[in-house]
Design a protein around this motif. Structure first.
Motif, short mmCIF file in Angstrom:
data_model
loop_
_atom_site.label_atom_id
_atom_site.label_comp_id
_atom_site.label_asym_id
_atom_site.label_seq_id
_atom_site.Cartn_x
_atom_site.Cartn_y
_atom_site.Cartn_z
N UNK A 1 -47.61 6.28 -30.78
CA UNK A 1 -46.84 5.07 -30.50
C UNK A 1 -45.74 5.41 -29.49
N UNK A 2 -46.10 5.44 -28.20
CA UNK A 2 -45.07 5.72 -27.18
C UNK A 2 -44.05 4.60 -27.08
N UNK A 3 -42.78 5.00 -26.97
CA UNK A 3 -41.72 4.01 -26.93
C UNK A 3 -40.51 4.64 -26.25
N UNK A 4 -39.70 3.84 -25.63
CA UNK A 4 -38.48 4.33 -25.00
C UNK A 4 -38.77 5.12 -23.74
N UNK A 5 -37.93 6.10 -23.48
CA UNK A 5 -38.11 6.94 -22.30
C UNK A 5 -39.14 8.02 -22.57
N UNK A 6 -40.07 8.18 -21.66
CA UNK A 6 -41.11 9.18 -21.77
C UNK A 6 -40.91 10.22 -20.67
N UNK B 1 -39.83 11.30 -27.93
CA UNK B 1 -39.35 11.52 -29.28
C UNK B 1 -39.64 10.28 -30.09
N UNK B 2 -40.35 10.46 -31.17
CA UNK B 2 -40.72 9.33 -32.03
C UNK B 2 -39.88 9.35 -33.30
N UNK B 3 -39.51 8.18 -33.74
CA UNK B 3 -38.79 8.06 -35.01
C UNK B 3 -39.78 8.28 -36.15
N UNK B 4 -39.30 8.82 -37.25
CA UNK B 4 -40.14 8.96 -38.43
C UNK B 4 -40.60 7.58 -38.88
N UNK B 5 -41.69 7.55 -39.62
CA UNK B 5 -42.21 6.27 -40.09
C UNK B 5 -41.19 5.54 -40.97
#
Length: 91
Positions: free
Chosen positions: A47-52, A74-78
């Protein structure tokens, strides 16, 4: 709670048209915020999100040419990242 590291790996020979279709699917998934990778053995959803962060490297010699693309984020925990208050005391 943070989940353990998961890995997905696939390696195969493809023609240029197949690679083009795969790259288009990857870019569409990134744009939609959901990318599912699968083969006969495994499946993983990203689930890409934000700055990559994008890293492109290339090399060539007389026999072998290589192009590497790396996209990280950086991905947030579920369950979500818990915000902790920072306290600083000076006595």
């Amino acid at each position: 709670m943070r989940q353990g590291k998961k890995n997905f790996r696939h390696e195969s020979l493809q023609d240029c048209a197949s690679i083009e279709r795969l790259l288009k699917s990857i870019t569409q998934g990134i744009g939609k915020g959901s990318l599912v990778l699968s083969d006969d053995e495994d499946e993983m959803e990203l689930k890409p999100d934000g700055l990559l962060q994008l890293k492109v490297t290339a090399s060539q010699d007389s026999e072998k040419h290589r192009l590497n693309l790396r996209i990280t984020w950086t991905a947030a925990d579920s369950e979500g990242i818990k915000q902790k208050k920072l306290k600083v005391k000076s006595d």
